[in-house]
Design a protein around this motif. Structure first.
Motif, PDB file in Angstrom:
ATOM      1  N   GLU A   1      79.058  -6.265  50.229  1.00  0.00           N
ATOM      2  CA  GLU A   1      79.641  -4.988  50.654  1.00  0.00           C
ATOM      3  C   GLU A   1      78.966  -3.819  49.936  1.00  0.00           C
ATOM      4  OE1 GLU A   1      83.822  -5.265  49.945  1.00  0.00           O
ATOM      5  OE2 GLU A   1      84.238  -6.344  51.809  1.00  0.00           O
ATOM      6  N   TYR A   2      78.699  -3.993  48.644  1.00  0.00           N
ATOM      7  CA  TYR A   2      78.041  -2.925  47.883  1.00  0.00           C
ATOM      8  C   TYR A   2      76.652  -2.656  48.444  1.00  0.00           C
ATOM      9  CZ  TYR A   2      75.264  -0.673  44.286  1.00  0.00           C
ATOM     10  OH  TYR A   2      74.395   0.176  43.631  1.00  0.00           O
ATOM     11  N   PHE A   3      75.854  -3.707  48.647  1.00  0.00           N
ATOM     12  CA  PHE A   3      74.484  -3.507  49.120  1.00  0.00           C
ATOM     13  C   PHE A   3      74.462  -2.937  50.538  1.00  0.00           C
ATOM     14  CE2 PHE A   3      73.354  -6.590  45.720  1.00  0.00           C
ATOM     15  CZ  PHE A   3      72.401  -5.807  45.075  1.00  0.00           C
ATOM     16  N   ALA A   4      75.375  -3.381  51.404  1.00  0.00           N
ATOM     17  CA  ALA A   4      75.449  -2.824  52.758  1.00  0.00           C
ATOM     18  C   ALA A   4      75.799  -1.335  52.697  1.00  0.00           C
ATOM     19  CB  ALA A   4      76.474  -3.582  53.590  1.00  0.00           C
ATOM     20  N   GLY A   5      76.777  -0.995  51.846  1.00  0.00           N
ATOM     21  CA  GLY A   5      77.180   0.401  51.697  1.00  0.00           C
ATOM     22  C   GLY A   5      76.081   1.250  51.085  1.00  0.00           C
ATOM     23  N   TYR A   6      75.429   0.729  50.058  1.00  0.00           N
ATOM     24  CA  TYR A   6      74.366   1.479  49.371  1.00  0.00           C
ATOM     25  C   TYR A   6      73.207   1.766  50.324  1.00  0.00           C
ATOM     26  CZ  TYR A   6      70.359   2.416  46.362  1.00  0.00           C
ATOM     27  OH  TYR A   6      69.223   2.969  45.799  1.00  0.00           O
ATOM     28  N   ILE A   7      72.762   0.757  51.068  1.00  0.00           N
ATOM     29  CA  ILE A   7      71.623   0.940  51.977  1.00  0.00           C
ATOM     30  C   ILE A   7      71.969   1.938  53.080  1.00  0.00           C
ATOM     31  CG2 ILE A   7      70.149  -0.214  53.671  1.00  0.00           C
ATOM     32  CD1 ILE A   7      70.397  -2.750  51.894  1.00  0.00           C
ATOM     33  N   THR A   8      73.182   1.829  53.625  1.00  0.00           N
ATOM     34  CA  THR A   8      73.604   2.763  54.675  1.00  0.00           C
ATOM     35  C   THR A   8      73.664   4.194  54.150  1.00  0.00           C
ATOM     36  OG1 THR A   8      74.901   1.044  55.774  1.00  0.00           O
ATOM     37  CG2 THR A   8      75.434   3.325  56.323  1.00  0.00           C
ATOM     38  N   GLU A   9      74.291   4.375  52.993  1.00  0.00           N
ATOM     39  CA  GLU A   9      74.422   5.718  52.422  1.00  0.00           C
ATOM     40  C   GLU A   9      73.060   6.282  52.018  1.00  0.00           C
ATOM     41  OE1 GLU A   9      77.457   7.601  52.107  1.00  0.00           O
ATOM     42  OE2 GLU A   9      77.847   6.050  53.576  1.00  0.00           O
ATOM     43  N   LYS A  10      72.162   5.422  51.537  1.00  0.00           N
ATOM     44  CA  LYS A  10      70.819   5.881  51.150  1.00  0.00           C
ATOM     45  C   LYS A  10      70.056   6.353  52.381  1.00  0.00           C
ATOM     46  CE  LYS A  10      68.139   6.343  47.536  1.00  0.00           C
ATOM     47  NZ  LYS A  10      68.588   7.149  46.373  1.00  0.00           N
ATOM     48  N   ALA A  11      70.182   5.605  53.473  1.00  0.00           N
ATOM     49  CA  ALA A  11      69.516   6.011  54.714  1.00  0.00           C
ATOM     50  C   ALA A  11      70.052   7.352  55.208  1.00  0.00           C
ATOM     51  CB  ALA A  11      69.713   4.934  55.788  1.00  0.00           C
ATOM     52  N   LEU A  12      71.354   7.521  55.146  1.00  0.00           N
ATOM     53  CA  LEU A  12      71.949   8.799  55.560  1.00  0.00           C
ATOM     54  C   LEU A  12      71.521   9.934  54.642  1.00  0.00           C
ATOM     55  CD1 LEU A  12      75.559   7.583  56.453  1.00  0.00           C
ATOM     56  CD2 LEU A  12      73.860   8.478  58.055  1.00  0.00           C
ATOM     57  N   SER A  13      71.382   9.655  53.343  1.00  0.00           N
ATOM     58  CA  SER A  13      70.976  10.699  52.396  1.00  0.00           C
ATOM     59  C   SER A  13      69.526  11.103  52.629  1.00  0.00           C
ATOM     60  CB  SER A  13      71.174  10.227  50.946  1.00  0.00           C
ATOM     61  OG  SER A  13      70.262   9.203  50.605  1.00  0.00           O
ATOM     62  N   VAL A  14      68.667  10.149  53.031  1.00  0.00           N
ATOM     63  CA  VAL A  14      67.277  10.487  53.366  1.00  0.00           C
ATOM     64  C   VAL A  14      67.254  11.412  54.579  1.00  0.00           C
ATOM     65  CG1 VAL A  14      65.079   9.566  54.231  1.00  0.00           C
ATOM     66  CG2 VAL A  14      66.250   8.422  52.341  1.00  0.00           C
ATOM     67  N   ASP A  15      68.099  11.130  55.560  1.00  0.00           N
ATOM     68  CA  ASP A  15      68.190  12.003  56.730  1.00  0.00           C
ATOM     69  C   ASP A  15      68.648  13.394  56.318  1.00  0.00           C
ATOM     70  OD1 ASP A  15      68.059  12.368  59.606  1.00  0.00           O
ATOM     71  OD2 ASP A  15      70.236  12.500  59.553  1.00  0.00           O
ATOM     72  N   ASN A  16      69.535  13.467  55.321  1.00  0.00           N
ATOM     73  CA  ASN A  16      70.015  14.759  54.837  1.00  0.00           C
ATOM     74  C   ASN A  16      68.905  15.591  54.210  1.00  0.00           C
ATOM     75  OD1 ASN A  16      72.484  13.746  55.597  1.00  0.00           O
ATOM     76  ND2 ASN A  16      73.238  13.409  53.532  1.00  0.00           N
ATOM     77  N   LEU A  17      67.871  14.902  53.703  1.00  0.00           N
ATOM     78  CA  LEU A  17      66.760  15.625  53.087  1.00  0.00           C
ATOM     79  C   LEU A  17      66.048  16.523  54.092  1.00  0.00           C
ATOM     80  CD1 LEU A  17      65.097  12.983  50.706  1.00  0.00           C
ATOM     81  CD2 LEU A  17      66.583  14.889  50.097  1.00  0.00           C
ATOM     82  N   PHE A  18      66.068  16.141  55.372  1.00  0.00           N
ATOM     83  CA  PHE A  18      65.484  17.002  56.404  1.00  0.00           C
ATOM     84  C   PHE A  18      66.155  18.372  56.380  1.00  0.00           C
ATOM     85  CE2 PHE A  18      64.301  12.895  58.343  1.00  0.00           C
ATOM     86  CZ  PHE A  18      62.997  13.158  58.717  1.00  0.00           C
ATOM     87  N   VAL A  19      67.476  18.371  56.305  1.00  0.00           N
ATOM     88  CA  VAL A  19      68.224  19.625  56.307  1.00  0.00           C
ATOM     89  C   VAL A  19      67.973  20.392  55.010  1.00  0.00           C
ATOM     90  CG1 VAL A  19      70.506  20.668  56.520  1.00  0.00           C
ATOM     91  CG2 VAL A  19      69.965  18.615  57.814  1.00  0.00           C
ATOM     92  N   PHE A  20      67.898  19.681  53.882  1.00  0.00           N
ATOM     93  CA  PHE A  20      67.591  20.342  52.612  1.00  0.00           C
ATOM     94  C   PHE A  20      66.237  21.047  52.693  1.00  0.00           C
ATOM     95  CE2 PHE A  20      70.312  17.299  49.802  1.00  0.00           C
ATOM     96  CZ  PHE A  20      71.455  17.897  50.295  1.00  0.00           C
ATOM     97  N   LEU A  21      65.258  20.395  53.316  1.00  0.00           N
ATOM     98  CA  LEU A  21      63.934  21.008  53.479  1.00  0.00           C
ATOM     99  C   LEU A  21      64.030  22.303  54.283  1.00  0.00           C
ATOM    100  CD1 LEU A  21      61.701  17.896  54.249  1.00  0.00           C
ATOM    101  CD2 LEU A  21      61.368  19.478  52.363  1.00  0.00           C
ATOM    102  N   ILE A  22      64.834  22.272  55.354  1.00  0.00           N
ATOM    103  CA  ILE A  22      64.998  23.449  56.200  1.00  0.00           C
ATOM    104  C   ILE A  22      65.661  24.582  55.424  1.00  0.00           C
ATOM    105  CG2 ILE A  22      66.201  24.356  58.238  1.00  0.00           C
ATOM    106  CD1 ILE A  22      65.866  21.497  59.449  1.00  0.00           C
TER     107      ILE A  22
END
Length: 392
Positions: free
Chosen positions: A67-88
């Protein structure tokens, strides 16, 4: 497995210590991190997250660990997507390169606080209203569909939001930065600097991100300790990752499709779980629906598989490569010409070298993949070459 108060306390102290270390040893003194520095510290934070996960696996068992690894990988992927907005946002406010670290660290801390609040509110609501799983599931399905839609022209202007426009109308603001100060004296009066406004913009978008990420991880586990730690570790190292992948994010042209698939999958999983726990009178007479629930192991496999396919397809795509090169050439030329962005000679030399490399790659690409390269980009590159020649 119940997590003791001592374990909670040690975990919170450990995360706070990592954030304090990040501030005092890396962020307090404004500087532009080198690629080597960003790569080393990104690896360290990912390593710490993996070690922590192995600890959860050893002491909490296979279910908690997966559960931890599934949650961590999902949240990490979403946080990488958030970096697009941070760049903007960074580009919209023209944040000096050396001061971007402080803005990012603020965003991480604010995001951690906001998501922690969402987590405990979510747990309290779930314990009282199990039907909330229906809402979470439908919300994630809606978000997945939204990710599949092409972005409109105005979608990226995250910095020009209602809060920022209101702040500029009500308060005395200035368009000039004064180092990393939040307030300065402008025309004899105390004024808000763009540094404070960009932090408000980052904080506002962090709250919106939490609306997606918290339902997503609740779809994988309802263990509040796992939800909290997976979310916290996914945010740790995000600052370093920003500088490491800056310029490469545009290459992941299929990331939104991958995230849509993951959020859609978790949304379906939540609805199925809600049906299994059903107590709504208008569904199956208020009785539980006998339906198969998706296991955590299967969830982890789907998440890792989708992300692997998404990243590989993006990296192998000729159009993705062209899109990345054009975006990088445009950004490096614009930053080289903008002396407010950086006056560091080493950083300016790096930007010019990146621009030259991108021009070289552009000349070798098939014309059908460079249709987004326009006359404006050519003029921008010519200006950068002229300025470089004038200062040699």
């Amino acid at each position: 497995m119940e997590v003791s108060g001592l374990v909670w306390a040690l975990t919170i102290v450990g995360i706070a210590a990592l954030l304090a270390f990040d501030f005092f040893f890396h962020v307090r003194k404004a500087h532009t991190p080198t690629l080597r520095e960003a790569a080393i510290w990104s690896s360290i934070y990912v390593g710490l997250a993996l070690i922590f996960g192995l600890g959860v696996l050893a002491f909490g068992g296979a279910t908690m660990g997966s559960e931890y690894f599934a949650g961590y990988i999902t949240e990490k992927a979403l946080s990488v997507d958030n970096l697009f907005v941070f760049l903007i946002i960074m580009a919209s406010f023209k944040v000096p390169r050396a001061d971007q670290q402080k803005v990012l660290l603020f965003g991480i801390v604010f995001s951690l606080i906001a998501r922690t609040a969402f987590i405990f509110v979510g747990v309290a609501l779930i314990n009282r209203f199990s039907a909330l799983f229906y809402l979470f599931g439908l919300f994630l399905l809606f978000t997945a569909i939204k990710l599949l839609k092409p972005e409109g022209e105005g979608d990226g202007d995250e910095a020009n939001n209602f809060i920022i426009r209101t702040a500029k109308k009500i308060f005395h603001t200035t368009d000039q930065y004064d180092g990393d100060k939040l307030f300065t004296i402008h025309n004899g009066k105390r004024a808000l600097t763009p540094m404070l406004l960009v932090m408000v913009a980052i904080g506002g978008t962090d709250i919106l991100f939490a609306l997606d990420s918290i339902p997503a991880i609740f779809g994988l586990t309802q263990n509040v300790y796992i939800v909290f730690t997976a979310t916290a570790f996914s945010l740790m190292g995000l600052r370093q990752l920003y500088f490491l992948v800056d310029g490469l994010l545009d290459r992941l042209i299929y990331l939104s499709y991958g995230l849509a698939a993951i959020l859609g999958f978790i949304g379906v999983k939540l609805v199925m779980h809600a049906l299994h726990e059903n107590n709504l009178p208008f569904i199956n007479g208020g009785e539980h629906v006998d339906i198969v629930e998706i296991s955590t192991a299967l969830s982890l496999s789907v998440i890792v598989g989708v992300l692997a396919v998404t990243v590989i397809a993006s990296l192998l795509s000729p159009r993705g490569k062209a899109h990345n090169v054009i975006s990088s050439a445009r950004a490096s030329a614009a930053h080289y010409l903008d002396h407010d962005y950086t006056e560091d000679p080493n950083e300016r030399h790096r930007l010019y070298a990146v621009m030259l490399e991108n021009e070289k790659v552009l000349r070798g690409l098939d014309a059908k993949f460079t249709d987004s390269a326009d006359a404006e980009l050519t003029e921008l590159l010519d200006r950068a070459h002229a300025e470089h020649a004038a200062h040699r």
